[in-house]
Design an enzyme around this catalytic site. Structure first.
Site, short mmCIF file in Angstrom:
data_model
loop_
_atom_site.label_atom_id
_atom_site.label_comp_id
_atom_site.label_asym_id
_atom_site.label_seq_id
_atom_site.Cartn_x
_atom_site.Cartn_y
_atom_site.Cartn_z
N TYR A 1 12.29 -3.66 -6.51
CA TYR A 1 11.09 -3.58 -7.34
C TYR A 1 10.08 -2.53 -6.89
CZ TYR A 1 6.55 -4.73 -9.31
OH TYR A 1 5.33 -4.65 -9.93
N ASN B 1 0.35 0.71 5.80
CA ASN B 1 1.13 -0.02 4.79
C ASN B 1 1.91 -1.10 5.52
OD1 ASN B 1 4.20 0.73 3.00
ND2 ASN B 1 2.73 -0.88 2.60
N GLY B 2 1.72 -2.33 5.10
CA GLY B 2 2.42 -3.43 5.74
C GLY B 2 1.47 -4.58 5.96
N GLY C 1 -0.26 0.79 -5.01
CA GLY C 1 -1.59 0.25 -4.81
C GLY C 1 -2.54 0.79 -5.86
N CYS D 1 0.82 -1.19 0.00
CA CYS D 1 0.00 0.00 0.00
C CYS D 1 0.86 1.25 0.00
CB CYS D 1 -0.89 0.02 1.24
SG CYS D 1 -2.00 -1.39 1.30
P1 AMP Z 1 6.30 -13.58 -12.57
O1 AMP Z 1 5.79 -13.27 -13.93
O2 AMP Z 1 5.26 -14.21 -11.69
O3 AMP Z 1 7.59 -14.33 -12.55
O4 AMP Z 1 6.61 -12.19 -11.86
C1 AMP Z 1 7.76 -11.50 -12.18
C2 AMP Z 1 7.42 -10.12 -12.66
O5 AMP Z 1 6.53 -9.50 -11.75
C3 AMP Z 1 8.67 -9.28 -12.76
O6 AMP Z 1 8.68 -8.68 -14.05
C4 AMP Z 1 8.53 -8.25 -11.66
O7 AMP Z 1 8.84 -6.97 -12.16
C5 AMP Z 1 7.08 -8.31 -11.22
N1 AMP Z 1 6.92 -8.42 -9.76
C6 AMP Z 1 7.74 -8.98 -8.88
N2 AMP Z 1 7.24 -8.92 -7.63
C7 AMP Z 1 6.04 -8.28 -7.74
C8 AMP Z 1 5.04 -7.89 -6.81
N3 AMP Z 1 5.15 -8.16 -5.52
N4 AMP Z 1 3.97 -7.25 -7.28
C9 AMP Z 1 3.84 -7.00 -8.58
N5 AMP Z 1 4.74 -7.35 -9.50
C10 AMP Z 1 5.84 -7.98 -9.10
#
Ligand code: AMP
Length: 488
Positions: A259, A119-120, A44, A18
């Protein structure tokens, strides 16, 4: 069979990320808050809300959807008068987010009204909630945050700040909070300092926000990070800082750098953008490969790819173009839609791929969906070789502190070794930055296993805060799930 969950948090998937914002001491408090939330939209995207206080009453608007859609109309902001306001952006992967789960939470308590934005993620929320429900509490939502307002309501302390401290001493987990009462804006970070919170100043007004990009958008000056375990009270008398919790080693979430935070934010003294570039450079030093071009998976892989290309002295090109008019793939509700989502979102820029040996750089692999689809796309565009480089260590564990990650069994790196992952995503080679490389990029000598500086549980399984709801007897969510499996 139909399962009616007895764990109220299940339908929310427990994990949310969040963005929070609070401002005190300006006549346009809600308008500033809307702008701040807009800058924090990446934290979010599912829902947002603002609560203001106008000297006599609290005003609230909460709605599903993006900040622009919810607060872009002047009449909405006019309905939120007052010199103080707080706001919240909600991110949850579950499709069944409902309005009652949108923050800020507002409650009328014995001492007056209080609005809370969080947030958390609390790791003993279910245990505390069960106890409260048994003794007569009635909950309005399935949010862990509501546990905090109940504990504040029940506290026997006389002053609101003492009540908040009393409440927080009973919860475990990661939390950055902003709270608004008739007289005060209160901000605080959990003692471990997992989630960010910064303090800003604008022409006599004080601001609390998840990230500095929310200060930039309103022209506010960045004063400092709120410290782990610090509670800041802003009221007519100015700003006062308290340290009500016993000192604990701080463990800021390293994934915020990889990220989650915006690249133009300064988080705990580091530019997020520069941190990502340094991680990319470490990745190149550790895992070099002969290639013609370095291509980021946009947007989150861009700074790391710039760092990688500069270090490896290989040309950098935007070989994949992202369509910005759809949300992050990760928030798509089902696996099927998520697969489609990658194609909706990215397209190959063929002129920089055809006939080339390509290094693709992304920040992380979670389920492996994005990498698999992108590699397929790059091969279809004529790449001769595709080498995948990941600017984080393998994600082997779920986060319980507020970053959405799927359960462990769905994490590619939890169930495959490196070679099996490479085969799964169909890359010619695959490499991740090492844990020490990641820490070096953050200015450390490497990871000090006895005293790690960051929370890196998603890569190490080293959880700095107890996971009571996951592990504790009757209240355990996993115990419930295993019971469910037995009866299915
Ligand atoms: P995946 O396609 O499931 O392997 O997710 C990897 C992709 O999702 C990468 O391109 C990351 O930039 C993005 N990503 C990683 N962690 C998160 C997260 N917690 N929430 C949203 N996107 C994420």
């Amino acid at each position: 069979m139909t399962f009616v969950s007895t764990n109220p948090f299940d339908d929310d998937k427990l994990h949310e990320e969040c963005g929070i914002f609070g401002i005190y001491g300006t006549p346009d408090a809600a308008a500033h808050t809307a702008l701040g939330l807009h800058a924090l939209q990446h934290r979010g995207q599912e829902a947002s809300g603002i609560v203001s206080y106008d000297g006599t009453r609290f005003n609230s608007h909460r709605a599903m959807g993006h900040v622009g859609a919810n607060f872009g109309q002047p009449k909405v902001i006019q309905g939120l008068p007052g010199d103080a306001a707080i706001g919240h952006n909600r991110y949850s992967t579950s499709g069944d987010t409902v309005l009652r789960n949108v923050q800020p939470i507002y409650a009328d308590l014995a001492f007056g009204g209080i609005a809370v934005a969080h947030n958390g993620n609390l790791t003993n929320a279910y245990a505390v909630r069960s106890r409260l429900v048994k003794s007569g509490s009635i909950f309005q939502s399935t949010m862990d945050t509501e546990v905090i307002t109940h504990l504040i309501a029940r506290s026997e302390k006389h002053h609101v700040v003492d009540r908040i401290v009393d409440a927080l001493k009973q919860v475990e987990g990661a939390y950055s909070l902003v709270c608004l009462t008739a007289k005060k804006l209160i901000g605080l970070r959990d003692p471990t300092g997992v989630r960010p919170l910064v303090l800003g100043h604008l022409k006599g007004a004080w601001i609390l926000a998840s990230e500095t990009c929310a200060l930039d958008i309103i022209g506010a000056e960045f004063v400092r990070d709120v410290e782990p375990g610090e509670l800041i009270v802003i009221d007519e008398s100015g700003l006062n800082s308290h340290k009500p919790f016993p000192p604990t080693a701080s463990r800021f979430c390293i994934f915020e750098y990889i990220y989650f935070s915006r690249p133009d934010s300064i988080v705990e003294g580091h530019s997020v953008y520069n941190a990502r570039k340094r991680i990319g450079a470490e990745l190149a030093r550790e895992n070099g490969v002969d290639a013609d071009v370095v291509i980021p998976v946009p947007d989150s892989g861009v700074p790391a790819a710039i760092g990688y290309a500069a270090e490896a002295k290989i040309p950098f090109e935007l070989g994949i173009i992202r369509n910005h008019y759809i949300g992050r793939t990760f928030i798509e509700p089902t696996d099927q839609i998520r697969h489609l989502g990658v194609k909706l979102k990215h397209n190959a820029n063929r002129v920089h791929i055809e006939g080339k040996r390509v290094i693709l750089v992304d920040d992380s692999i979670v389920r492996g969906t994005t990498s698999t689809k992108i590699i397929e796309m790059v091969r279809e565009a004529g790449a001769r070789e595709v080498h995948m480089r990941i600017a984080s260590p393998p994600t082997t564990h779920s986060c319980f502190y507020g970053v959405d990650t799927p359960e462990r069994s769905k994490l590619l790196a939890a169930i495959h070794d490196l070679e099996a992952m490479r085969t799964y995503i169909k890359a010619d080679s695959l490499a991740f930055v090492s844990m020490d490389g990641l820490y070096r990029a953050m200015g450390q000598k490497g990871r000090d296993a006895a005293k790690p500086q960051f929370c890196d549980a998603c890569f190490s399984g080293d959880y700095p805060i107890p996971l009571t709801d996951e592990t504790g007897g009757q209240t355990s969510r996993s115990v419930q799930l295993s019971l469910l499996a037995e009866t299915a």
